[in-house]
Structure formats: structure tokens, C-alpha cells
Design an enzyme around this catalytic site. Structure first.
Site, PDB file in Angstrom:
ATOM      1  N   ASP A  30       0.784  -1.235   0.000  1.00 16.97           N
ATOM      2  CA  ASP A  30       0.000   0.000   0.000  1.00 16.97           C
ATOM      3  C   ASP A  30       0.819   1.289   0.000  1.00 16.97           C
ATOM      4  OD1 ASP A  30      -2.872  -0.572  -0.035  1.00 16.97           O
ATOM      5  OD2 ASP A  30      -2.456  -1.724   1.753  1.00 16.97           O
ATOM      6  N   TYR A  64      -9.938   0.530   3.480  1.00 22.64           N
ATOM      7  CA  TYR A  64      -9.302   0.329   4.761  1.00 22.64           C
ATOM      8  C   TYR A  64      -8.739   1.576   5.364  1.00 22.64           C
ATOM      9  CZ  TYR A  64      -8.744  -3.601   7.403  1.00 22.64           C
ATOM     10  OH  TYR A  64      -8.958  -4.552   8.315  1.00 22.64           O
ATOM     11  N   GLY A 105       0.511   9.010   3.006  1.00 20.58           N
ATOM     12  CA  GLY A 105       0.233  10.425   3.265  1.00 20.58           C
ATOM     13  C   GLY A 105      -0.730  10.987   2.240  1.00 20.58           C
ATOM     14  N   HIS A 116      -7.300 -12.777   4.627  1.00 22.59           N
ATOM     15  CA  HIS A 116      -6.112 -12.057   4.152  1.00 22.59           C
ATOM     16  C   HIS A 116      -5.192 -11.801   5.328  1.00 22.59           C
ATOM     17  CE1 HIS A 116      -9.103  -9.124   5.517  1.00 22.59           C
ATOM     18  NE2 HIS A 116      -8.059  -8.442   5.960  1.00 22.59           N
TER      19      HIS A 116
END
Ligand SMILES: *[C@@H]1O[C@H](CO)[C@@H](O)[C@H](O)[C@H]1NC(C)=O
Ligand SMILES: *[C@@H]1O[C@H](CO)[C@@H](O)[C@H](O)[C@H]1NC(C)=O
Ligand SMILES: *[C@@H]1O[C@H](CO)[C@@H](O)[C@H](O)[C@H]1NC(C)=O
Ligand SMILES: *[C@@H]1O[C@H](CO)[C@@H](O)[C@H](O)[C@H]1NC(C)=O
Ligand SMILES: [Cu+2]
Length: 688
Positions: free
Chosen positions: A342, A429, A349, A489
Site C-alpha cells: 500500500d 481500509y 500520506g 487475508h
């Protein structure tokens, strides 16, 4: 969980991103935005006029504008097939930063610019003071930079004109304006049609009648899009996988959408600080109790804590969340590739939204705004990106009570800590990342995972007796609502911890716990345990896998510093939540995220070795990153070293995770160990 991946949604994603960009602030040449600009200018004038005060301060608004001007002037921006991904401060030389004292001139500031030109990633380094390009290179290796905000608008537009997709929608009774497609990072699997192209795989959702689009996936469709040409290169609509779209009912998580009876309301709660907070924030430097450190926002890793010192003695040069790895565990066409990195694929940020006072951070929190570069090189502001606050949770820092004859002793100290918080909202998420500083010298790094699961649609509406064992096995998850599977996951989070315990030259010591026995003539008891310490000489000796059967403690020591009693000055790494990866070590996701092969690593300090899955992660083959660096097997004894802690947890979803999951927490800490001469908080004042 889910986590991941997606971006802030297309229209919605774009909406959100462009709202942020509108807030912006570059009034000079964006006439469309100038009204907003002039209104905003007063409010943001301090930020707009800020000058760097510290060598590690992020690029300022005016420095970013200077870089933009230079890039335009050198024709590196604004042409077809040129994509600007990021503009960040390039880490200055560590020795220069360590030598620098407040009040002295700031060493030369360099901006690191990542572009793709005609699909080829380039790194350009700009000397900001001189307004000159000092380095311009193609970035070696297999990876690509993250999807840029610029890519988004084009990506959003692309499925709407792709006839096979429109036909698939029609076959499902859907219209294009009811649908949003999110660009997922495609991983890398050596599929010949996908080689040598910068790609994304679009997953589409029905957004009609719900805000919670992740709960309404259109299963079975994958659109493979070439990001350089914006052409669809492959299209998959698996007839075998036409599960219905899960219903919208029950997917809205907002309070306004809930129906009675409600959870009994708790009385209002707020921690009072009648005299205000006890910390100061001066530019990016925080001072509180016995701590001092620098904190800055960062587009890729969210934030960076630097030069953390306790009682004026150094503990850590830099610490940050270097990379994440979130592999899903189901083999369908639309799912097998979902193995997100990710930070490198998206940016923690860049995907942060402004923190909401009183809910994201308590009263008396102070906020830090971030300035990031937009796709055209114009800086924009993410307000309230970081918050800093004191936490009092009713806990005790130390206590002792006893009665000795007529004498009663009761000494206790309340535990107050200082928290630096950032929240990356990566599509479905949300990761809450806290750095928590304690007066006793402990630093706790804590991650809270919350948000919405990645959902796979299914025909199944219940797992009753009519469901076969094969069907259950094929679910690879839990039925968490009708037609809705929460897919299993993992979450791995790699923390880069450049510890400098009482100075830069440190060693890594493993204290192994071993059983030993005494013969009956020595002791009536058969067995004991003892600690055997080993100093790791090379990177290979410091690849740590935790084991309950072979417990150890781990210390970063300063071999040149001893306490008055002769004990080695050190900080201990106290492991918290960790897992090992179950993937085949030869499989491409595991090779690309090989930093998850161990739970802890030590490398020799290297200014450019910052990102655990390598500098460019998108579609990377695993030719860069922590495992590759560790294989150099450099000396790590009595030299400047970096510790990597890989926090992780498996996630088997459950019904409580729907439609939004309660925060799941995971943490580890570093703890002074023979660093102080005695309990450092003896002289702390009790409350009255
Ligand atoms: C662009 O570059 C040229 C040649 O170096 C220079 O003369 C000019 O002033 C530059 N313009 C800007 C806006 O920086
Ligand atoms: C199971 O299948 C039978 C036969 O098709 C059907 O009559 C019954 O209603 C089903 N049970 C449930 C709980 O769906
Ligand atoms: C520092 O890291 C870069 C990138 O991994 C590498 O090319 C270089 O050789 C490293 N330097 C040393 C001294 O290990
Ligand atoms: C740290 O170690 C390096 C060699 O690894 C040495 O060159 C340097 O002088 C040492 N620095 C200090 C402050 O001891
Ligand atoms: Cu999860």
C-alpha cells in the site's frame, strides 16, 4: 482488512482528491481556483510563508512552487505521457543533520521528484536553493511508481467508453452511471500479455443507493488498463462468476442511517487539561516532558519521526511505517492478484484525509498540516494531517503501597503519554498509526486497522445444511451478510527504525533463553533458564523469526557506552503482534514482499534503503527491498544500523466486521534497558 486498496473512489475518489486539491493554494496560475484561493489565503498564510527551520523540515509551499517552475521550464512537466508522481524532500546526509545546530544555516535542500515519461520511471533531484537539476536518471529495476492523482481522472473515464464492459453491465441490468471502478494495483505474475506495461486492474462496484460501495462489488469483471496509453488491454467477464450484487440494506454505517433501539448513550467524556497541554510544537519540533523529536508529513509513508531524544540522549534517528503487504487468499481471476504494497502502490500520506477534532483526536490535540505536490506540480494542503496529544487513560506509571508497623506508604504516579497520530485511508481500509512516547523512555508503535472489508459477492445467502463442503471450502472467507463474503487475508506492516542508542554506532544483541539443569548434589530442583547473549556480526545473523519454543530478547546496544555499574547501554525491542507468512517463498507475492520472510531484520545504515519492498513497488519483481539488501551481508557490529520490525496479523473476517469493522490493534515497543541509571520517573510529581 481489507484494506486497501482502492483508491478514494473514482468519482468519489476524484471528488475527494479534487476537493483537496481545490483547497489549495496555488493561486498564481490556476484561475479556476483563484476564488477559493483568495478566501483561503488568509487562513493559510502562515503555512504558505513558512521557511524551513530544520534540515528535515518537509519541502515548503514556496520550495514546491520553485520545483514546479523549474520542471515546466525544462519541459519535464505538462506534456503528453508525462506523469508526476511525487515531490518530496530528499533525505539530507545524516552526518550533516547530526552536526547541524538550531540557528545555523540549513544545509542545501534537495527535492526528489518521481516522474514517468513515456512509461519509464525517472528520478530527478533538484537543488532547491540553486533552482538546478543535479541528478536525472532512469530508475533501475522492475517496479513502477504509484498511481498518480492525474492517472485517476483518465482511469475513471475509461470504462465508460469500453463497449464490452457496457454490454456486461447491460447483461446484469446495470447502467454505467450506477457504477464506479477502482484502480487496484495488479501485482506481478509474469503473465505475458501484462509484461512491460504500466497497468492497473479495475474492480467495479455499484454505488447506487449506498455510500458503502465496497459492499456492492460486481463479481467476475476485471478490466486491465494500460496506464501509459489508457487503453484496455484485457477484459475478463467470467460467466461462471456472476454472483448477484449484494443488497444495499444494512451497508450504511452512518449513525443517521441506524434505526432504534440504539446502544445506550454514554455520558459525555473529555479529558480536561485546565492549564493546556504540556508539550510545545515549534515548527516541526515537539518537546514534552523528557522527550524531544521532529515530526514531518510524508506522501509515501505518512509521517516520519526524526531525532528522537530522551533526556537529551539520542534514541532514534528516523522511524516510519515503511511498507505494508496485504495479500488476499482466494484464487479467482478477480482476486488472485490482490497482494497490495500500500505505501509504494498508493501512498499513506497522499491517502490521508484531514483528522476530525474530538473524534479522531481528543480535545487539546494540536494539528500539523501537510503540503503535498499535486499532479501538475502545484502544492496542495491536507489540513490536520497529523495530530499530537497527551493521552491519559487512567493507567498507572508506577506504584507501591505497604504497611510497615505504624507506617503506611502509598506512592503512585499517573501515566500520561504523548501520541503522534496519522490515519491513512486507503480506499476501503483505514490504518491509524500512533507513535506513543512515555516518560519512562518507552516508545510504543501502535497500528489500528478499521474501515470496510474487501468483499466478494456470492450466490449464497446462508451457510445452512444445503451448502456443500466444497462450496464452503471455496469461500475462502466468512459469509458476513447475505451474498457477501469477507475474504481472508493478512496485514503486514514494516517499520523502519533507525535507532541511534546514545549515538549512531550500535550493535544488535540477541539474548537467547536456554534451559539448564543442575545435578541433585547442587540443587534439589532439576531445571532453570538462563540468558545467553550473542552479538550479531553480519546482516545474515540478524534475520529474526520469533518462536515460543526458542524465546529471545533483542537489544540494540551502544558498545561504547556503559552505565556506572558497567552494564551496556541499550534499548530493547519488545515484540508485540507478529505473524509469519504462509505463502510459498517462491511465489511472486512473497518474493515481492520478501521483507515478510522474517519478523525482524537489521541492516547497515544506508540513506537510500528506506522502503522495505523497494523504491518502486508497483508490478515489481522483488529485485529491490529489504531481503536483497540483507543478502549483501554487511557488517552490523559497532556501526550505524537500522532495525526493521514487521508487525502483522492474519484476518479471518466475522459478522462483526460488517458493514464497518471495529478497530483491531497491533503494536510493538522499544524500551530503555540499562539506558538510565535507575527508574527515570522517580522524581515525577504525584497528582493532588
Ligand atoms: C527558464 O530557463 C531559461 C534558460 O535557462 C531562463 O533564461 C529562464 O529565466 C527560465 N524561466 C523561468 C521562469 O525560470
Ligand atoms: C434446502 O433445500 C431444499 C430442497 O431444495 C429446500 O426445500 C429447503 O428450503 C432448503 N433449505 C434452506 C434452509 O434453504
Ligand atoms: C546503499 O543502497 C543502495 C540501494 O540499495 C545501493 O545501491 C548501494 O550500494 C548501498 N550502499 C552500500 C554501501 O551498501
Ligand atoms: C562509527 O563506526 C564507523 C565504522 O563503522 C567509524 O568510521 C566511525 O568513526 C564511528 N563513529 C563513532 C562516532 O564512533
Ligand atoms: Cu483485515
Amino acid at each position: 482488512m481489507a484494506h486497501s486498496n482502492s483508491m478514494r473512489v473514482l468519482p468519489a475518489a476524484c471528488l475527494i482528491l479534487s476537493m483537496v486539491i481545490l483547497l489549495i493554494v496555488n493561486c498564481t496560475n490556476k484561475s479556476a481556483h483563484s476564488r477559493i484561493c483568495s478566501e483561503q489565503k488568509g487562513k493559510w498564510s502562515a503555512l504558505l510563508n513558512r521557511k524551513a527551520q530544520h534540515p528535515l523540515d518537509p519541502l515548503t509551499h514556496s520550495e514546491m512552487l520553485a520545483v514546479q517552475t523549474l520542471l515546466r521550464n525544462t519541459s519535464l512537466l505538462g506534456k503528453e505521457r508525462q506523469v508526476l508522481h511525487s515531490v518530496e524532500l530528499e533525505d539530507p546526509d545524516k552526518q550533516e543533520v547530526l552536526r547541524w545546530k538550531p540557528g545555523q544555516p540549513i544545509p542545501t535542500r534537495h527535492a526528489e521528484v518521481i516522474l514517468t515519461i513515456d512509461g519509464v520511471p525517472r528520478k530527478i533531484v533538484v537543488d532547491v536553493g540553486l533552482g538546478k537539476i543535479v541528478e536525472d536518471t532512469e530508475i533501475p529495476g522492475s517496479g513502477y511508481p504509484p498511481i498518480s492523482v492525474d492517472d485517476f481522472e483518465k482511469i475513471m473515464a475509461s470504462p465508460a467508453t469500453y463497449q464490452p464492459f457496457l454490454d456486461s453491465l447491460a447483461a446484469r441490468g446495470l447502467k454505467i452511471d450506477e457504477v464506479l471502478c477502482l484502480p487496484l494495483s495488479p501485482g506481478w505474475y509474469g503473465v505475458p500479455e501484462d509484461e512491460n506495461k504500466r497497468l492497473t486492474k479495475l474492480q467495479c462496484f455499484v454505488h447506487k443507493d449506498t455510500l458503502n460501495i465496497y459492499t456492492r462489488p460486481i463479481e467476475g469483471i476485471v478490466i486491465v488498463l494500460d496506464l501509459t496509453t489508457m487503453q484496455v488491454t484485457r477484459y475478463i467477464d467470467s460467466p461462471a462468476n456472476k454472483a448477484p450484487i449484494p443488497k444495499k440494506d444494512g451497508t450504511d454505517y452512518r449513525f443517521s442511517a441506524q434505526t432504534p433501539p440504539y446502544f445506550a448513550a454514554l455520558n459525555p467524556i473529555s479529558i480536561e487539561q485546565p492549564l493546556g497541554p504540556s508539550f510545545t510544537l515549534d515548527g516541526h519540533v515537539v518537546k514534552w516532558a523528557n522527550w524531544e523529536f521532529h515530526v514531518r508529513p510524508h506522501g509515501r509513508v505518512g509521517n516520519i519521526i526524526s531525532q528522537a531524544k530522551v533526556d537529551g540522549r539520542s534514541v532514534m534517528y528516523q522511524g516510519f511505517l515503511s511498507e505494508l503487504f496485504v495479500p488476499y487468499q482466494t484464487p479467482e481471476q478477480g482476486w488472485y492478484f490482490r497482494t497490495y504494497l500500500d505505501a509504494g502502490d498508493y501512498g499513506l500520506g497522499i491517502f490521508s484525509l484531514p483528522l476530525q477534532p474530538l473524534n479522531d483526536c481528543p480535545r487539546h490535540a494540536q494539528y500539523m498540516d501537510a503540503v503535498f505536490s499535486g499532479p501538475d506540480g502545484a502544492p496542495y494542503i491536507t489540513p490536520n494531517m497529523i495530530c499530537i496529544f497527551e493521552r491519559y487513560a487512567g493507567d498507572i506509571a508506577w506504584q507501591h503501597a505497604e504497611v510497615l508497623g505504624n507506617e503506611k506508604i502509598h506512592e503512585a504516579r499517573a501515566k500520561v503519554t504523548l501520541v503522534v497520530r496519522m490515519i491513512a485511508s486507503l480506499g476501503n481500509y483505514d490504518y491509524i498509526v500512533d507513535w506513543e512516547f512515555q516518560t519512562d523512555g518507552v516508545v510504543r508503535v501502535k497500528v489500528g486497522a478499521t474501515g470496510v472489508l474487501m468483499i466478494k459477492a456470492t450466490d449464497m445467502t446462508s451457510v445452512d445444511a444445503n451448502v456443500t463442503k466444497d462450496e464452503l471450502d471455496d469461500m475462502r472467507g466468512t459469509l458476513i451478510s447475505e451474498n457477501t463474503i469477507g475474504v481472508i487475508h493478512d496485514h503486514f506492516l514494516a517499520f523502519h527504525m533507525d535507532l541511534d542508542v546514545d549515538g549512531p554506532n550500535n550493535s544488535f544483541v540477541q539474548g537467547k533463553f536456554v534451559r539448564y539443569s543442575e545435578p541433585p548434589e547442587v540443587s534439589p530442583r532439576r531445571s532453570y533458564w538462563a540468558v545467553e547473549k550473542h552479538v550479531a556480526k553480519t546482516e545474515e545473523e540478524a534475520r529474526i523469526q520469533f518462536s515460543l519454543d526458542h524465546p529471545s530478547e533483542f537489544y540494540v546496544v551502544n558498545p561504547g557506552k556503559k552505565t556506572r555499574l558497567g552494564n551496556q547501554v541499550s534499548y530493547r525491542v519488545v515484540p508485540g503482534t507478529s505473524i509469519s507468512s504462509l505463502l510459498d517463498p517462491r511465489s511472486s507475492p512473497q518474493t515481492r514482499a520478501a521483507f515478510t520472510n522474517n519478523q525482524m531484520w537489521i541492516t547497515q545504515y544506508n540513506r537510500t534503503e528506506k522502503y522495505a519492498a523497494g523504491f518502486l513497488t508497483s508490478q515489481s519483481h522483488g529485485d529491490d527491498g529489504l531481503a536483497v539488501w540483507s543478502n549483501r551481508n554487511r557488517n552490523i557490529e559497532d556501526t550505524d544500523i537500522t532495525l526493521w520490525y514487521i508487525l502483522g496479523f492474519h484476518h479471518v473476517p466475522c459478522q462483526e466486521d460488517f458493514p464497518v469493522m471495529p478497530t483491531a490493534e497491533a503494536s510493538f515497543e522499544i524500551k530503555p534497558t540499562n539506558f538510565f541509571e535507575r527508574n527515570p520517573i522517580l522524581k515525577m510529581q504525584p497528582n493532588h
